[in-house]
Every structure is written in structure tokens, then in C-alpha cells.
Write a protein that holds these residues in place. Structure first.
Motif, PDB file in Angstrom:
ATOM      1  N   ALA A  81     -75.425  22.698 -27.204  1.00 37.87           N
ATOM      2  CA  ALA A  81     -76.997  22.092 -27.730  1.00 37.87           C
ATOM      3  C   ALA A  81     -77.196  22.887 -29.123  1.00 37.87           C
ATOM      4  CB  ALA A  81     -78.285  22.662 -26.091  1.00 37.87           C
ATOM      5  N   ARG A  82     -76.828  23.850 -28.920  1.00 38.47           N
ATOM      6  CA  ARG A  82     -76.518  24.807 -30.407  1.00 38.47           C
ATOM      7  C   ARG A  82     -76.459  24.165 -31.571  1.00 38.47           C
ATOM      8  NH1 ARG A  82     -74.537  29.432 -27.966  1.00 38.47           N
ATOM      9  NH2 ARG A  82     -72.483  28.817 -29.450  1.00 38.47           N
ATOM     10  N   ALA A  83     -75.164  23.605 -31.145  1.00 44.52           N
ATOM     11  CA  ALA A  83     -74.691  22.721 -32.367  1.00 44.52           C
ATOM     12  C   ALA A  83     -75.755  21.170 -32.929  1.00 44.52           C
ATOM     13  CB  ALA A  83     -73.572  21.244 -32.080  1.00 44.52           C
ATOM     14  N   ILE A  84     -76.450  20.329 -32.048  1.00 47.08           N
ATOM     15  CA  ILE A  84     -77.505  19.809 -32.242  1.00 47.08           C
ATOM     16  C   ILE A  84     -78.797  20.722 -32.548  1.00 47.08           C
ATOM     17  CG2 ILE A  84     -76.019  17.575 -31.408  1.00 47.08           C
ATOM     18  CD1 ILE A  84     -77.543  18.249 -28.269  1.00 47.08           C
ATOM     19  N   GLY A  85     -79.448  21.800 -32.862  1.00 46.36           N
ATOM     20  CA  GLY A  85     -80.335  22.379 -33.268  1.00 46.36           C
ATOM     21  C   GLY A  85     -81.026  23.069 -32.144  1.00 46.36           C
ATOM     22  N   TYR A  86     -81.144  22.898 -30.617  1.00 51.77           N
ATOM     23  CA  TYR A  86     -81.253  23.880 -29.598  1.00 51.77           C
ATOM     24  C   TYR A  86     -81.291  24.608 -29.663  1.00 51.77           C
ATOM     25  CZ  TYR A  86     -82.469  19.052 -28.146  1.00 51.77           C
ATOM     26  OH  TYR A  86     -83.273  17.680 -28.181  1.00 51.77           O
ATOM     27  N   ARG A  87     -82.403  25.798 -29.219  1.00 50.84           N
ATOM     28  CA  ARG A  87     -82.368  27.224 -29.269  1.00 50.84           C
ATOM     29  C   ARG A  87     -82.696  27.806 -28.298  1.00 50.84           C
ATOM     30  NH1 ARG A  87     -87.522  28.103 -33.117  1.00 50.84           N
ATOM     31  NH2 ARG A  87     -86.767  28.710 -35.279  1.00 50.84           N
ATOM     32  N   ARG A  88     -83.052  27.382 -27.362  1.00 47.33           N
ATOM     33  CA  ARG A  88     -83.074  27.977 -25.463  1.00 47.33           C
ATOM     34  C   ARG A  88     -82.016  26.773 -25.079  1.00 47.33           C
ATOM     35  NH1 ARG A  88     -88.174  29.830 -23.227  1.00 47.33           N
ATOM     36  NH2 ARG A  88     -88.949  27.789 -23.763  1.00 47.33           N
ATOM     37  N   MET A  89     -81.736  27.534 -23.903  1.00 52.33           N
ATOM     38  CA  MET A  89     -81.441  26.511 -22.779  1.00 52.33           C
ATOM     39  C   MET A  89     -81.569  26.765 -20.989  1.00 52.33           C
ATOM     40  SD  MET A  89     -77.181  24.962 -21.867  1.00 52.33           S
ATOM     41  CE  MET A  89     -78.302  23.468 -23.088  1.00 52.33           C
ATOM     42  N   VAL A  90     -82.132  26.255 -20.322  1.00 47.76           N
ATOM     43  CA  VAL A  90     -82.557  27.327 -19.327  1.00 47.76           C
ATOM     44  C   VAL A  90     -81.578  25.914 -17.872  1.00 47.76           C
ATOM     45  CG1 VAL A  90     -84.434  28.102 -19.866  1.00 47.76           C
ATOM     46  CG2 VAL A  90     -84.612  25.732 -18.904  1.00 47.76           C
ATOM     47  N   THR A  91     -82.151  27.013 -16.986  1.00 45.93           N
ATOM     48  CA  THR A  91     -81.417  26.405 -15.631  1.00 45.93           C
ATOM     49  C   THR A  91     -81.803  27.525 -14.748  1.00 45.93           C
ATOM     50  OG1 THR A  91     -79.619  25.220 -14.289  1.00 45.93           O
ATOM     51  CG2 THR A  91     -78.913  27.765 -15.151  1.00 45.93           C
ATOM     52  N   TYR A  92     -81.591  26.529 -13.083  1.00 47.61           N
ATOM     53  CA  TYR A  92     -82.813  27.404 -12.235  1.00 47.61           C
ATOM     54  C   TYR A  92     -81.090  27.883 -10.690  1.00 47.61           C
ATOM     55  CZ  TYR A  92     -86.732  26.516 -14.000  1.00 47.61           C
ATOM     56  OH  TYR A  92     -87.922  26.663 -14.972  1.00 47.61           O
ATOM     57  N   THR A  93     -81.345  29.221 -10.284  1.00 43.36           N
ATOM     58  CA  THR A  93     -80.245  29.111  -9.243  1.00 43.36           C
ATOM     59  C   THR A  93     -81.488  28.881  -8.460  1.00 43.36           C
ATOM     60  OG1 THR A  93     -80.343  31.537  -9.456  1.00 43.36           O
ATOM     61  CG2 THR A  93     -78.222  29.940 -10.132  1.00 43.36           C
ATOM     62  N   GLN A  94     -80.931  28.692  -6.981  1.00 44.83           N
ATOM     63  CA  GLN A  94     -81.207  28.691  -5.786  1.00 44.83           C
ATOM     64  C   GLN A  94     -81.470  29.990  -5.191  1.00 44.83           C
ATOM     65  OE1 GLN A  94     -80.985  25.768  -2.811  1.00 44.83           O
ATOM     66  NE2 GLN A  94     -81.649  24.592  -3.900  1.00 44.83           N
ATOM     67  N   GLY A  95     -82.366  30.475  -4.335  1.00 43.85           N
ATOM     68  CA  GLY A  95     -82.300  32.307  -3.696  1.00 43.85           C
ATOM     69  C   GLY A  95     -80.878  31.958  -2.639  1.00 43.85           C
ATOM     70  N   GLY A  96     -80.238  33.631  -3.167  1.00 45.99           N
ATOM     71  CA  GLY A  96     -79.796  33.570  -2.256  1.00 45.99           C
ATOM     72  C   GLY A  96     -77.695  33.038  -3.109  1.00 45.99           C
ATOM     73  N   GLU A  97     -77.511  32.729  -4.411  1.00 48.82           N
ATOM     74  CA  GLU A  97     -76.932  32.149  -5.407  1.00 48.82           C
ATOM     75  C   GLU A  97     -76.687  33.169  -6.350  1.00 48.82           C
ATOM     76  OE1 GLU A  97     -76.576  27.433  -4.972  1.00 48.82           O
ATOM     77  OE2 GLU A  97     -78.132  28.856  -7.017  1.00 48.82           O
ATOM     78  N   THR A  98     -75.661  34.039  -6.651  1.00 51.99           N
ATOM     79  CA  THR A  98     -75.792  35.335  -7.682  1.00 51.99           C
ATOM     80  C   THR A  98     -75.920  35.224  -9.326  1.00 51.99           C
ATOM     81  OG1 THR A  98     -73.064  35.138  -7.549  1.00 51.99           O
ATOM     82  CG2 THR A  98     -73.944  36.053  -5.873  1.00 51.99           C
ATOM     83  N   GLY A  99     -76.051  34.188  -9.733  1.00 52.14           N
ATOM     84  CA  GLY A  99     -75.770  33.736 -11.073  1.00 52.14           C
ATOM     85  C   GLY A  99     -74.037  34.466 -11.514  1.00 52.14           C
ATOM     86  N   ALA A 100     -72.745  34.231 -10.316  1.00 50.34           N
ATOM     87  CA  ALA A 100     -72.258  34.961 -11.634  1.00 50.34           C
ATOM     88  C   ALA A 100     -71.627  34.280 -12.934  1.00 50.34           C
ATOM     89  CB  ALA A 100     -71.050  35.245 -10.358  1.00 50.34           C
ATOM     90  N   SER A 101     -71.889  32.940 -12.273  1.00 51.49           N
ATOM     91  CA  SER A 101     -71.315  32.150 -13.768  1.00 51.49           C
ATOM     92  C   SER A 101     -72.082  31.688 -14.634  1.00 51.49           C
ATOM     93  CB  SER A 101     -71.076  30.530 -12.906  1.00 51.49           C
ATOM     94  OG  SER A 101     -69.850  30.020 -12.307  1.00 51.49           O
ATOM     95  N   LEU A 102     -72.946  32.183 -15.236  1.00 57.52           N
ATOM     96  CA  LEU A 102     -74.660  32.452 -15.364  1.00 57.52           C
ATOM     97  C   LEU A 102     -74.386  33.692 -16.449  1.00 57.52           C
ATOM     98  CD1 LEU A 102     -77.199  30.119 -14.036  1.00 57.52           C
ATOM     99  CD2 LEU A 102     -76.686  29.709 -16.053  1.00 57.52           C
ATOM    100  N   LYS A 103     -74.036  34.975 -15.559  1.00 55.93           N
ATOM    101  CA  LYS A 103     -74.008  36.160 -16.457  1.00 55.93           C
ATOM    102  C   LYS A 103     -72.327  36.208 -17.273  1.00 55.93           C
ATOM    103  CE  LYS A 103     -75.972  38.549 -12.593  1.00 55.93           C
ATOM    104  NZ  LYS A 103     -75.818  38.980 -11.547  1.00 55.93           N
ATOM    105  N   ALA A 104     -71.481  35.442 -16.802  1.00 57.61           N
ATOM    106  CA  ALA A 104     -69.901  35.389 -17.400  1.00 57.61           C
ATOM    107  C   ALA A 104     -70.300  34.501 -18.680  1.00 57.61           C
ATOM    108  CB  ALA A 104     -68.952  34.785 -16.118  1.00 57.61           C
ATOM    109  N   SER A 105     -70.994  33.537 -18.508  1.00 60.29           N
ATOM    110  CA  SER A 105     -71.326  32.564 -19.827  1.00 60.29           C
ATOM    111  C   SER A 105     -72.182  33.114 -21.387  1.00 60.29           C
ATOM    112  CB  SER A 105     -71.634  31.163 -19.078  1.00 60.29           C
ATOM    113  OG  SER A 105     -71.400  31.062 -17.726  1.00 60.29           O
TER     114      SER A 105
END
Length: 150
Positions: A81-105
Motif C-alpha cells: 500500500a505504501r509503495a503505491i502511495g497510500y498513507r494508512r491501512m485499517v482492519t478490524y478484529t472481532q471481540g475476543g481476538e487479541t490482535g497479536a499478529s497486528l501488534k507484531a506487524s
């Protein structure tokens, strides 16, 4: 990878959502033998207020459970996304999901969102797509355009 390939993988392996209809791009992760073990589908943000021309959303991510595959895909999606000019990326996790992969990224939690009853009304009936009455967390990589321009 093609949207067709990514949609087929999501249909077979995503835990709670059907494949999205479209995308800007999709990325896949191959295992040691070359087999597809994970995919991320990236598109315009579903929430209209986030669709500012500078933001993309990881609309689906599905894996076969290979360790580190989610983190690698979130990182690759954001790098593309950054390579083609975007400045932000979002996503959602559902309640109960920790987001560990997102934090690690390197992504960060923006806010917790309360459950919403859904979009169906008597005047405009809609089917439940798996997100009704479920709390979610909004995650972000990058900077919103207003903050980046300040």
C-alpha cells in the motif's frame, strides 16, 4: 495473486466471513512446498468516512494456521500500500481476538467499537454477514492524512 484465487481460499478457510466482492489487490503466502497457506484481500475501506483516497482496508485475511503467516501478510499488505502511495491501512478484529499478529506487524489499536445491531430494517431487509451484534476493534498502520499533513 488474483481475486478469484484469494476468494476461493477465503471461502474455504476463513473462520467467520464470506469472501468480499472486490479488491484493490490481494497477497498470498506460499509454504515451503510452494502451496498457498494464507491470503490477505485489500480493498477500499468499507466505512465511508475512512474512504478518503489515502486509506485501504484489509477486508479479509485467512490462513491454514502456519505460525507467523498473519503477521507476514499484514506487513506485506501495508508495504504494498505504501509503495503505491497510500498513507494508512485499517482492519478490524472481532471481540475476543487479541490482535497479536497486528501488534507484531507494527499496527496499533485505534479503538474498541461496541456491538451494533446490524443494517437490516423492515423497509430494507439485509442478511447478517457475520458482524451483527459483535464488538470489534479497529486497527491501523500508518498515519491518517490529516495528521500526516499537520
Amino acid at each position: 495473486m488474483s481475486l478469484k484465487q484469494a476468494r476461493e481460499f477465503v471461502a474455504a478457510h476463513h473462520r467467520h466471513h464470506a469472501p468480499p466482492r472486490g479488491h484493490k489487490y490481494s497477497v498470498g503466502l506460499a509454504g515451503p512446498g510452494g502451496e498457498l497457506v494464507a491470503v490477505a484481500i485489500v480493498g477500499r475501506p468499507v466505512a465511508r468516512h475512512l474512504d478518503d483516497g489515502y486509506t485501504l482496508e484489509v477486508t479479509r485475511l485467512a490462513t491454514l494456521g502456519v505460525p507467523g503467516s498473519c503477521s507476514r501478510l499484514y506487513s506485506a499488505a501495508w508495504k504494498a500500500a505504501r509503495a503505491i502511495g497510500y498513507r494508512r491501512m485499517v482492519t478490524y478484529t472481532q471481540g475476543g481476538e487479541t490482535g497479536a499478529s497486528l501488534k507484531a506487524s507494527g499496527w496499533h489499536k485505534v479503538r474498541d467499537l461496541p456491538p451494533r445491531p446490524g443494517w437490516s430494517t423492515a423497509a430494507r431487509p439485509r442478511r447478517d454477514l457475520g458482524a451483527d451484534n459483535i464488538p470489534r476493534t479497529l486497527w491501523q498502520a500508518g498515519t491518517p492524512p490529516a495528521a500526516a499533513d499537520a
